[in-house]
Scaffold this motif. Structure first.
Motif, short mmCIF file in Angstrom:
data_model
loop_
_atom_site.label_atom_id
_atom_site.label_comp_id
_atom_site.label_asym_id
_atom_site.label_seq_id
_atom_site.Cartn_x
_atom_site.Cartn_y
_atom_site.Cartn_z
N TRP A 118 0.85 -1.20 0.00
CA TRP A 118 0.00 0.00 0.00
C TRP A 118 0.88 1.25 0.00
CZ3 TRP A 118 -5.54 0.33 1.78
CH2 TRP A 118 -6.21 -0.88 1.59
N GLY A 119 1.96 1.22 0.79
CA GLY A 119 2.87 2.36 0.84
C GLY A 119 3.57 2.60 -0.48
N ARG A 120 3.95 1.52 -1.16
CA ARG A 120 4.63 1.67 -2.47
C ARG A 120 3.69 2.31 -3.49
NH1 ARG A 120 6.61 -3.86 -1.45
NH2 ARG A 120 8.80 -3.77 -0.81
N TRP A 121 2.42 1.91 -3.47
CA TRP A 121 1.47 2.47 -4.43
C TRP A 121 1.24 3.96 -4.15
CZ3 TRP A 121 -1.52 -0.46 -8.18
CH2 TRP A 121 -1.11 -1.79 -8.28
N LEU A 122 1.19 4.32 -2.88
CA LEU A 122 1.06 5.74 -2.53
C LEU A 122 2.30 6.51 -2.97
CD1 LEU A 122 -0.46 5.43 1.06
CD2 LEU A 122 -1.64 6.28 -0.98
N ARG A 123 3.46 5.94 -2.72
CA ARG A 123 4.72 6.60 -3.09
C ARG A 123 4.82 6.79 -4.59
NH1 ARG A 123 9.67 3.29 -1.06
NH2 ARG A 123 9.01 1.97 -2.80
N ALA A 124 4.25 5.87 -5.35
CA ALA A 124 4.30 5.96 -6.81
C ALA A 124 3.39 7.05 -7.36
CB ALA A 124 3.93 4.62 -7.43
N GLY A 125 2.46 7.54 -6.52
CA GLY A 125 1.61 8.64 -6.98
C GLY A 125 0.12 8.43 -6.81
N ALA A 126 -0.30 7.28 -6.26
CA ALA A 126 -1.73 7.06 -6.04
C ALA A 126 -2.24 8.02 -4.96
CB ALA A 126 -1.99 5.61 -5.61
N VAL A 127 -3.44 8.56 -5.17
CA VAL A 127 -4.03 9.44 -4.15
C VAL A 127 -4.65 8.63 -3.03
CG1 VAL A 127 -4.43 11.30 -5.81
CG2 VAL A 127 -6.24 9.61 -5.39
N GLY A 128 -4.87 7.35 -3.27
CA GLY A 128 -5.42 6.48 -2.25
C GLY A 128 -5.34 5.03 -2.68
N VAL A 129 -5.45 4.13 -1.72
CA VAL A 129 -5.41 2.70 -2.00
C VAL A 129 -6.58 2.05 -1.27
CG1 VAL A 129 -4.02 0.59 -1.93
CG2 VAL A 129 -2.88 2.81 -2.06
N ALA A 163 6.35 4.39 5.59
CA ALA A 163 7.44 3.85 6.40
C ALA A 163 7.57 2.34 6.20
CB ALA A 163 7.21 4.17 7.88
N ALA A 164 6.43 1.64 6.10
CA ALA A 164 6.46 0.20 5.85
C ALA A 164 7.11 -0.10 4.50
CB ALA A 164 5.05 -0.37 5.90
N ALA A 165 6.82 0.75 3.50
CA ALA A 165 7.43 0.57 2.18
C ALA A 165 8.94 0.76 2.25
CB ALA A 165 6.81 1.54 1.19
#
Length: 253
Positions: A118-129, A163-165
């Motif tokens: 979930w953290g990686r997807w947010l870091r890549a630019g997703a506004v939410g997961v 942080a988990a990512a």
């Protein structure tokens, strides 16, 4: 005379009123590997959004998916984590969010089991997961918020996931360094194990004895610091390894 004047004023006021233009629903592009699931989402969201689909084929690449999705000119993109074994989902999100689409990601694992993804997807630019198992009302609300430019997560919710990512990336770096210590033949065996090959099948393909393959696997275990084939495969996945497309096709054949 007074009545006539009043009537004239009313007519003039009415003539000066310009109807407000009807607002068109935002364009939503669904990026998903499973056509039936994508069709169901389109049927549930149509009318609220102008829905387009990018159904990911078996041998897709991240660049190809991004190009197909961009061609639909999305305001929003709903990107599934189920894009195939060798598609970089983070690259897909980055490619779409970098061109102005608000990306909401659907993750196949719940946040309590896999916060790093979930953290990686947010870091890549997703506004939410969201989880694939979320209900339709939750999905609609998230897409409405994204379309309106409202955050889906506040800083207190985002930071533990990011942080988990970062921790997972550190662990993956350690795993990659151990995998780098393998010989080319040992790396090939790990790839075959990832594809579900048995020791006997690996021996037949390599034209060697099963005893030789078992010795090579023991060497792999020692270098990776694991004690089972499942653990070796899990470590390879953590390091970001994936079997090449032609290998998966040969397994399927």
């Amino acid at each position: 005379m007074t009545d006539t004047d009043t009537s004239t004023d009313t007519d003039t006021d009415t003539a000066d009123v310009t109807p407000l233009p009807r607002r068109r629903p935002p364009r939503l592009t669904i990026v998903e590997q499973h056509a039936a699931f994508s069709d169901a989402l389109e049927g549930s969201l149509w009318g609220r959004f102008r829905v387009r689909q990018v159904v990911v084929p078996g041998r897709a690449t991240a660049a190809g998916i991004v190009a197909a999705a961009r061609a639909t000119r999305p305001d929003l993109a709903l990107v599934s984590s189920r894009l195939g074994p060798y598609v970089d989902g983070e690259a897909v999100i980055d490619g779409l969010s970098g061109h102005g689409a608000a990306v909401v990601a659907l993750c196949s694992t719940p946040v309590d089991r896999d916060p790093a993804s979930w953290g990686r997807w947010l870091r890549a630019g997703a506004v939410g997961v969201l989880s694939h198992s979320c209900d339709l009302a939750t999905l609609r609300d998230a897409l409405d918020r994204a379309a309106a430019g409202r955050p889906l997560l506040d800083a207190a919710q985002r930071e533990p996931l990011l942080a988990a990512a970062r921790r997972a990336d550190d662990h993956a770096g350690s795993a990659r360094s151990r995998l780098d210590s393998l010989t080319p033949r040992e790396r090939e065996i790990v790839t075959q194990l990832m594809g579900g090959r048995s020791t006997a099948a690996i021996a037949r393909e390599g034209v060697v004895s099963e005893a030789t393959v078992r010795t090579q696997i023991k060497s792999i275990f020692a270098k990776l610091g694991v004690n089972s084939q499942l653990a070796a495969v899990a470590l390879a996945h953590q390091a970001g390894w994936s079997a090449p497309a032609e290998h998966w096709l040969s397994v399927a054949g």
